[in-house]
Each structure stands twice: as C-alpha cells, then as structure tokens.
Scaffold this motif. Sequence first.
Motif, PDB file in Angstrom:
ATOM      1  N   ALA A  45       0.832  -1.211   0.000  1.00  0.00           N
ATOM      2  CA  ALA A  45       0.000   0.000   0.000  1.00  0.00           C
ATOM      3  C   ALA A  45       0.861   1.253   0.000  1.00  0.00           C
ATOM      4  N   VAL A  46       1.933   1.232   0.777  1.00  0.00           N
ATOM      5  CA  VAL A  46       2.841   2.380   0.829  1.00  0.00           C
ATOM      6  C   VAL A  46       3.472   2.636  -0.533  1.00  0.00           C
ATOM      7  N   VAL A  47       3.918   1.572  -1.189  1.00  0.00           N
ATOM      8  CA  VAL A  47       4.562   1.759  -2.486  1.00  0.00           C
ATOM      9  C   VAL A  47       3.566   2.244  -3.532  1.00  0.00           C
ATOM     10  N   GLN A  48       2.310   1.800  -3.399  1.00  0.00           N
ATOM     11  CA  GLN A  48       1.294   2.258  -4.340  1.00  0.00           C
ATOM     12  C   GLN A  48       1.033   3.763  -4.162  1.00  0.00           C
ATOM     13  N   SER A  53      11.111   8.455  -1.991  1.00  0.00           N
ATOM     14  CA  SER A  53      10.102   7.758  -1.181  1.00  0.00           C
ATOM     15  C   SER A  53       9.571   6.524  -1.902  1.00  0.00           C
ATOM     16  N   TYR A  54       9.406   6.635  -3.218  1.00  0.00           N
ATOM     17  CA  TYR A  54       8.920   5.500  -4.002  1.00  0.00           C
ATOM     18  C   TYR A  54       9.939   4.351  -3.992  1.00  0.00           C
ATOM     19  N   GLN A 112      11.004  -1.719   0.863  1.00  0.00           N
ATOM     20  CA  GLN A 112      10.249  -2.256   1.996  1.00  0.00           C
ATOM     21  C   GLN A 112       9.335  -3.401   1.569  1.00  0.00           C
ATOM     22  N   VAL A 113       8.810  -3.331   0.348  1.00  0.00           N
ATOM     23  CA  VAL A 113       8.010  -4.439  -0.180  1.00  0.00           C
ATOM     24  C   VAL A 113       8.875  -5.680  -0.343  1.00  0.00           C
ATOM     25  N   ALA A 114      10.077  -5.513  -0.869  1.00  0.00           N
ATOM     26  CA  ALA A 114      10.989  -6.659  -1.034  1.00  0.00           C
ATOM     27  C   ALA A 114      11.319  -7.291   0.307  1.00  0.00           C
ATOM     28  N   GLN A 115      11.538  -6.423   1.312  1.00  0.00           N
ATOM     29  CA  GLN A 115      11.827  -6.940   2.650  1.00  0.00           C
ATOM     30  C   GLN A 115      10.621  -7.682   3.217  1.00  0.00           C
ATOM     31  N   ALA A 116       9.435  -7.145   2.998  1.00  0.00           N
ATOM     32  CA  ALA A 116       8.225  -7.805   3.495  1.00  0.00           C
ATOM     33  C   ALA A 116       8.014  -9.146   2.797  1.00  0.00           C
TER      34      ALA A 116
END
Length: 384
Positions: free
Chosen positions: A114-117, A146-147, A153-157
Amino acid sequence: MKHTFLRLSFAASLLALVSCGKKEDEKAAGPPPATPVTLVAARTTDAVYYDEYPATVVALNNVELRSQVAGFITQIYFKDGDLVQKGKPLYEIDRRKYQAAYQQALAGLRSAQAVVQNAQVNLNRYQRLAQQDAIAKQIVDNAATSYSTAQAQVAQAQANVALARTDLDYSVINAPFTGRIGISQVRLGAQVSPGTTLLNTISAEDPMGVDFVIPDADLSRFADLQRQGGGRQDSTFRMVLPDGSRYAQPGKMLAIDRGVNQQTATVQIRVQFPNPKRELKDGMSTVLNVLNRQSGRRLVVPFKAVVEQMGENFVFIAGDSSKAYQRKVQLGPRLRDQIVIMEGIKDGDKVVTEGLNRLRDGGQIQVGTPAQAQTGAPAAGAAK
C-alpha cells in the motif's frame, strides 16, 4: 693266537650263513604286493566358481529426520516400520505460532505494498506538475526517493513472508522419498529442538547396496567389471543370505571407493541389488560371491585324489606298467567334491582316488573296488 684265528673264522662263517638265509627268504617272499586302488580319469569340463567376500547390506538412500523448528510434537501420521510414500506427512510440530508469524508477515507485505502504491501515485502527480513548472524539482526528487524506499520495503516484506512460510512448512515433516521408516525416537508431546533432536530414520529399500572390501591388488579386476556392466541375467554377482539361502536377484557394480585404505590395503566396493520383495534390510550381514574370471573349460579331478606334502600338492597317476607315479600339481578353486587342476597333469590321466595312504611313488597298483582300496584287501589277480 691260534684260538683267536678260529674264533674269527667261526664268526665269518656264521655271518655268511645268515646273509644267505636272508637272500633266500627275500626270493621266497617275492616283490611287495600291489596296492589295490580306485582310478578316476581327469576330465575337462565347464568349471564355474566364485570368490567369496563377507558383505553388508546398506540402504542407498538413508536419511535421519530432524526438525528445523522448535516446538512440541502434536501429530504422528505413521506406524513404526511403515513403508511411506514420498511427500507423506510424518510428524507435525505445534504450528500455531508459525501460522501467526506467517499471517503477520502477510499483513506487513500488504502494508508495504500500500505504501509503495501511494508513493507511486505521488511521484506520478509531481512529475506532471514538474512538466508544467508548477512545482519545485526538490519535491519531485523527494517523491522519487520515497517510491524507491517503499519498493525496498516491499521486497523486505516479501522475504519475511517467505521466511515465515518456510518455518510453517517445516512444522510438518514429510517423507523425502519412498522408503521404510524406523521406530520413532519421539512421542506425542515431546519437545524438539531444531537440528538436534533425532525424530526417526527413513531408508530406501529398492534397490539396495551391498558393501564389501577387496585387496588393492584386485582393483583392476573390479574396475573391468564396472566398465563391462551387467544385464538382468548377469551371474557375476550372487548373494547368500544369512540363513544360507541364495538371493534370487542378480547384482551389478555400482561404485568403487575413491581411494585405498592405507592401514588395511583394501578398497571398498559397492554392488547394487534389486529388492522388490523387501528381503534385504539395511545392516544385514551376507556373503557375496563374485564370479572368478578363471572360470571356463578347466581340468578337474576328485578332491580326495590330492595329497599334500610339505606345503605342496600331489596326485598319483597310473602308468602303463601298473605302477603309480607321483605328480606335483597346481590347484585351482574347489568345486564341492571336485577341484580344478591348473598345471601338472593332462586330460585323460588316470588319478588314484582310493588307497593313497599305502601308496608310494612308483609303487605297484592293482585296480580294485572302492571297498578293497579303502581296506587294503588284495584285489582279484593281485600278487600274493
């Protein structure tokens, strides 16, 4: 002096008389009687023989089952000694915390996505404004940063989800291959530690290996056997089970160990055998018979015809003059009641098999029945 001469003359006369008596007795007795013997012709035949090696049956695939996660055993899905199929669940460790960790990781992934979107939407908006010179370039750069951070962070998740999923999968221990499972080392409720607690052992049963050792001098022979291979009906390798029965399946060379044991000057060999009926068990002691490459058309005689003297072997051959002559021979393998003769006699030679204990080199013989040869009774027509 006269008396002394008379005594010497009397002694000489007496000695001459005794000597003449002995000669007359020998003439009257004649030559020693012929020894009754039994003769058998040496013959050339197909001699197939094997070398014997103590051997041990080993599972070609043998795995110790250990847990990769900590917890308490909550399920056991097999009976001790079962034949289990590949992928079948065997043990289950309390999964609740691993399921919770997996759900938490999924939630973290969704949050990061959601953050990356949102970061992408902002970046796209600022880039359009920048094209109209309606926004500072620094704001566009901050949005791009920020993007990129949100993507990381998505990759880490995603990695956290994969790790949690792995732990959850490890909480159920499945059979790595089809095989026989042993007696469980843990019971329901037992606590296990990752990598240390042995749960059980599973072994593949078909095919099985048979390990044995050979002198390093025989290495070239077995290397040749490995190159030659073997078909389904090949008889190079035969196995005798602990109860003395012969194993019905043929074997084939599988591997020769990488080096020679310096302490024993031996090399380990592994032969593979099919095991469709599950007769072979890991650790079973057997005897492996390996076809001797000297097998073929060989000269054989009865084993009882061989006489050993001072570490050498002899047989008695019947000559044309009713005499037996001793011949030194080189022995090959023993085939039950027969033995292979490598050198010393030829095909058709008549060898003595009975009456050997009374026979001497060049002695007279008389062919008789086996009973006469064993007892020494004179045969019909023997000299008396």
